[in-house]
Scaffold this motif. Structure first.
Motif, short mmCIF file in Angstrom:
data_model
loop_
_atom_site.label_atom_id
_atom_site.label_comp_id
_atom_site.label_asym_id
_atom_site.label_seq_id
_atom_site.Cartn_x
_atom_site.Cartn_y
_atom_site.Cartn_z
N GLY A 233 0.80 -1.20 0.00
CA GLY A 233 0.00 0.00 0.00
C GLY A 233 0.84 1.26 0.00
O GLY A 233 0.32 2.35 -0.17
N GLY A 234 2.16 1.11 0.18
CA GLY A 234 3.03 2.26 0.08
C GLY A 234 2.69 3.36 1.07
O GLY A 234 2.86 4.54 0.80
N ALA A 236 -0.32 3.94 2.16
CA ALA A 236 -1.74 4.30 2.05
C ALA A 236 -2.52 3.64 3.18
O ALA A 236 -2.10 2.64 3.76
CB ALA A 236 -2.28 3.87 0.70
N SER A 239 -5.74 -1.03 2.13
CA SER A 239 -5.00 -2.12 1.47
C SER A 239 -5.58 -3.46 1.90
O SER A 239 -5.56 -3.81 3.08
CB SER A 239 -3.52 -2.06 1.85
OG SER A 239 -2.82 -3.16 1.30
N TYR A 253 -4.82 -1.61 -3.34
CA TYR A 253 -4.69 -0.57 -2.34
C TYR A 253 -4.93 0.81 -2.96
O TYR A 253 -4.82 1.01 -4.16
CB TYR A 253 -3.29 -0.61 -1.69
CG TYR A 253 -2.14 -0.36 -2.64
CD1 TYR A 253 -1.60 0.92 -2.79
CD2 TYR A 253 -1.58 -1.40 -3.37
CE1 TYR A 253 -0.54 1.15 -3.65
CE2 TYR A 253 -0.52 -1.18 -4.23
CZ TYR A 253 0.00 0.10 -4.37
OH TYR A 253 1.05 0.33 -5.23
N LYS A 254 -5.26 1.74 -2.09
CA LYS A 254 -5.52 3.12 -2.52
C LYS A 254 -4.21 3.84 -2.79
O LYS A 254 -3.25 3.72 -2.03
CB LYS A 254 -6.30 3.85 -1.44
CG LYS A 254 -6.68 5.28 -1.79
CD LYS A 254 -7.45 5.94 -0.66
CE LYS A 254 -6.58 6.29 0.51
NZ LYS A 254 -7.31 7.00 1.58
N THR A 255 -4.19 4.59 -3.87
CA THR A 255 -3.01 5.37 -4.21
C THR A 255 -3.44 6.73 -4.74
O THR A 255 -4.62 6.94 -5.04
CB THR A 255 -2.14 4.63 -5.24
OG1 THR A 255 -0.90 5.31 -5.41
CG2 THR A 255 -2.84 4.52 -6.59
N TYR A 256 -2.49 7.63 -4.85
CA TYR A 256 -2.77 8.99 -5.32
C TYR A 256 -1.86 9.31 -6.51
O TYR A 256 -0.79 9.88 -6.33
CB TYR A 256 -2.51 10.00 -4.21
CG TYR A 256 -3.45 9.95 -3.04
CD1 TYR A 256 -4.53 10.83 -2.96
CD2 TYR A 256 -3.25 9.05 -2.01
CE1 TYR A 256 -5.39 10.80 -1.86
CE2 TYR A 256 -4.11 9.01 -0.92
CZ TYR A 256 -5.17 9.89 -0.86
OH TYR A 256 -6.02 9.85 0.23
N ARG A 277 -8.05 9.87 -5.53
CA ARG A 277 -7.84 8.53 -4.99
C ARG A 277 -8.14 7.49 -6.07
O ARG A 277 -9.18 7.54 -6.71
CB ARG A 277 -8.74 8.33 -3.78
CG ARG A 277 -8.47 9.28 -2.62
CD ARG A 277 -9.60 9.22 -1.61
NE ARG A 277 -9.40 10.06 -0.44
CZ ARG A 277 -9.77 11.33 -0.34
NH1 ARG A 277 -10.34 11.93 -1.39
NH2 ARG A 277 -9.57 12.02 0.77
N ALA A 280 -4.43 0.75 -7.00
CA ALA A 280 -3.24 0.10 -7.58
C ALA A 280 -3.17 -1.34 -7.07
O ALA A 280 -3.88 -1.72 -6.14
CB ALA A 280 -1.98 0.87 -7.21
#
Length: 540
Positions: A233-234, A236, A239, A253-256, A277, A280
């Motif tokens: 999720g980096g 985030a 995830s 997972y959510k990413t920007y 949002r 990924a």
């Protein structure tokens, strides 16, 4: 090969089958809680655009989920969940003991909202629920965490065990006799104001990190490792992790992503990263080492310029995946669910941009936000989606403390970013007919016909089965075409026995017979006030 229904060998003897929330021996008869065999002889496949060569006056209809008549299934009642029985977790029908189980987030109440920032994100604890029928849920009192006035609670992880706990992805592997339960969960000591440690392991460098646990019974959990490589999720805060049939893992997972031309940020949206949002995907061979993420779902030009996506929760079916997508309308601060499908888990298609599970009026559970659990559960003829329905919005944009204000549409709204509101939620569920999630329908309706021609196939003398619902005054026909697209005598539309009524599986018949003749490679479906949900060739 048709999506969702080709007769691929999904259950192979002595080969474990992974059903996202459940891993089981192929010989188990308890797999139906999480898997549907659309090609099992009882159900026909859903459709995707790549089944077809051409369309004429047809479009896609998405069926809306039916909220359970017992909703809300369980409501806030204890001091630790008085502020919401949230999602951010997993519901399964456990193949080990037959119980329905939920690992979800609970928060205490925030009665007075004096400041401009709620505290709920710093108070999220992982809790555990059970049900014998999936409808009537209860809180098992566990010995792990107490609360003032309570020696036992249904809390699994308190804040002092590693901070907040959200997005618990629970996988059950019945082939592992001692430790059949596995969990990936996002922990944040920093959010809870705790020392940056999770159990005996170091805390994440970012605000949140993914930690891996195992359990013998799904109640008491042992920390295995974390934060796992690359922190799924980096960083985030959304995830979910899934296990594939080959033992590998993937996470949505959510990413920007960076803003693109046409993207628009709503002025009052709580959006500190300044992007829309999106979703990924990452993969891992073992759940420990994770590769880089790739964007799989983001706003396109058919969506509003402020459209955003927070969760993509799939279930694996024959030939691909079906998923519900959490769609965030930042302009009105609500979340609803859309349907999506994919062959490979990477390239996703949405049959319609309208919600498959819309919000009821504000103030009802789900009227503000619908946060879904880890994956849909397909059991018998139904697909169930468990979710936390919130009574309120993601954020308030009418509060006059939020200055400056902007006049728009005859009212004043906030002109600055605002924090999220407390998520006052309860556990709910909705259901669909598992073989009728979307359909091809005439785009004009009424007496105007719609047509769809399939790509080349090899029916090899098979009989054509269809899943179709014909409205009053309508009919459904099909004709078989040769390689040059010409109707085959005896199997033309005029030769076809018209279908009326509602049929989940019915055989097509022509003057030339039921079996496809030599040289038939395509089908032209002719729809008159009718909905086509699926088709397949059945061998004699």
């Amino acid at each position: 090969m048709k999506f969702l229904l080709k007769r691929a060998a999904v259950l192979c003897l002595n080969i474990p089958l992974v059903l996202f929330g459940i891993v089981a021996s192929g010989q188990s008869n308890k797999l139906s809680s999480n898997n549907v065999n659309y090609g099992d002889g009882n159900k026909l496949p859903l459709l995707m655009p790549d089944n077809f060569d051409s369309f004429r006056l047809v479009s896609w209809r998405v069926e809306q989920g039916v909220p359970d008549e017992h909703n809300p299934l369980i409501t806030p009642a204890m001091p630790w969940d008085a502020g919401g029985i949230m999602a951010h977790g997993t519901v399964i029908h456990d193949p080990i003991d037959g119980l329905w189980k939920a690992w979800q987030v609970s928060t205490p109440a925030e009665v007075r909202y004096e400041g401009l920032e709620a505290r709920h994100e710093s108070l999220r604890r992982l809790t555990y629920l059970e049900s014998k029928d999936g409808v009537n849920w209860y809180r098992p009192m566990l010995p792990f965490v107490g609360w003032p006035g309570y020696d036992s609670t249904n809390i699994i992880f308190d804040l002092n065990s590693g901070g907040t706990a959200v997005y618990a992805s629970v996988i059950v592997d019945t082939t592992k006799k001692e430790w059949p339960y596995e969990m990936f969960v996002l922990r944040s000591p920093k959010a809870a104001g705790m020392t940056n440690k999770v159990g005996h392991l170091p805390g994440p460098q970012e605000k949140l990190g993914t930690y891996r646990y195992r359990s013998k019974d799904g109640k008491g959990w042992e920390l295995v490792e974390g934060p796992v490589a690359a922190s799924i999720g980096g960083g985030a805060d959304v995830s979910y992790v899934y296990r594939e049939p080959d033992g590998s893992y993937m996470s949505y997972y959510k990413t920007y992503p960076k803003l693109r031309p046409g993207d628009r940020i709503i002025t009052y949206d709580n959006n500190p990263r300044g992007g829309l949002r999106s979703i990924a995907r990452r993969v891992s061979p073992d759940g420990s080492k994770w590769g880089n993420g790739n964007l799989v779902l983001a706003r396109d030009w058919r969506d509003p310029d402020y459209a955003q996506f927070l969760e993509l929760c799939p279930v694996k079916v024959n030939g691909g995946y079906v998923a519900l997508v959490t769609y965030y309308d930042a302009s009105i601060q609500t979340m609803s669910l859309q349907l999506a499908a994919s062959r490979d888990g990477i390239n996703w298609w949405r049959p319609d941009r309208r919600p498959a599970l819309p919000n009821p009026p504000l103030g009802d559970y789900g009227g503000g936000m619908i946060w879904q659990m880890h994956h849909p559960i397909i059991k018998n003829d139904s697909m169930y989606v468990y979710y936390a329905g919130s009574e309120g919005l993601h954020g308030d944009f009418h509060d006059t403390r939020l200055q400056p204000q902007i006049k728009v549409g005859g009212e004043l709204v906030s002109g600055i970013q605002k924090p999220t509101l407390p998520f006052n939620t309860a556990l709910c569920r909705a259901s669909w007919q598992s073989d009728r999630l979307w359909a091809l329908v005439p785009s004009a309706g009424g007496p105007t016909l719609g047509e769809a021609v399939t790509r080349s196939e090899n029916p090899a003398g098979g009989r054509l089965m269809v899943n179709v619902d014909v409205k009053n005054g309508g009919d459904f026909r099909a004709e078989l075409l040769d390689r040059r697209g010409r109707p085959i005598p005896g199997f033309t539309a005029e030769d076809c026995q018209k279908i009326t009524g509602d049929h989940h599986k019915i055989e097509m018949n022509w003057k030339g017979g039921k079996n496809a003749p030599s040289g038939a490679v395509k089908i032209r479906f002719i729809l008159h006030r009718s909905f086509l949900y699926g088709y397949d060739w059945k061998a004699d």
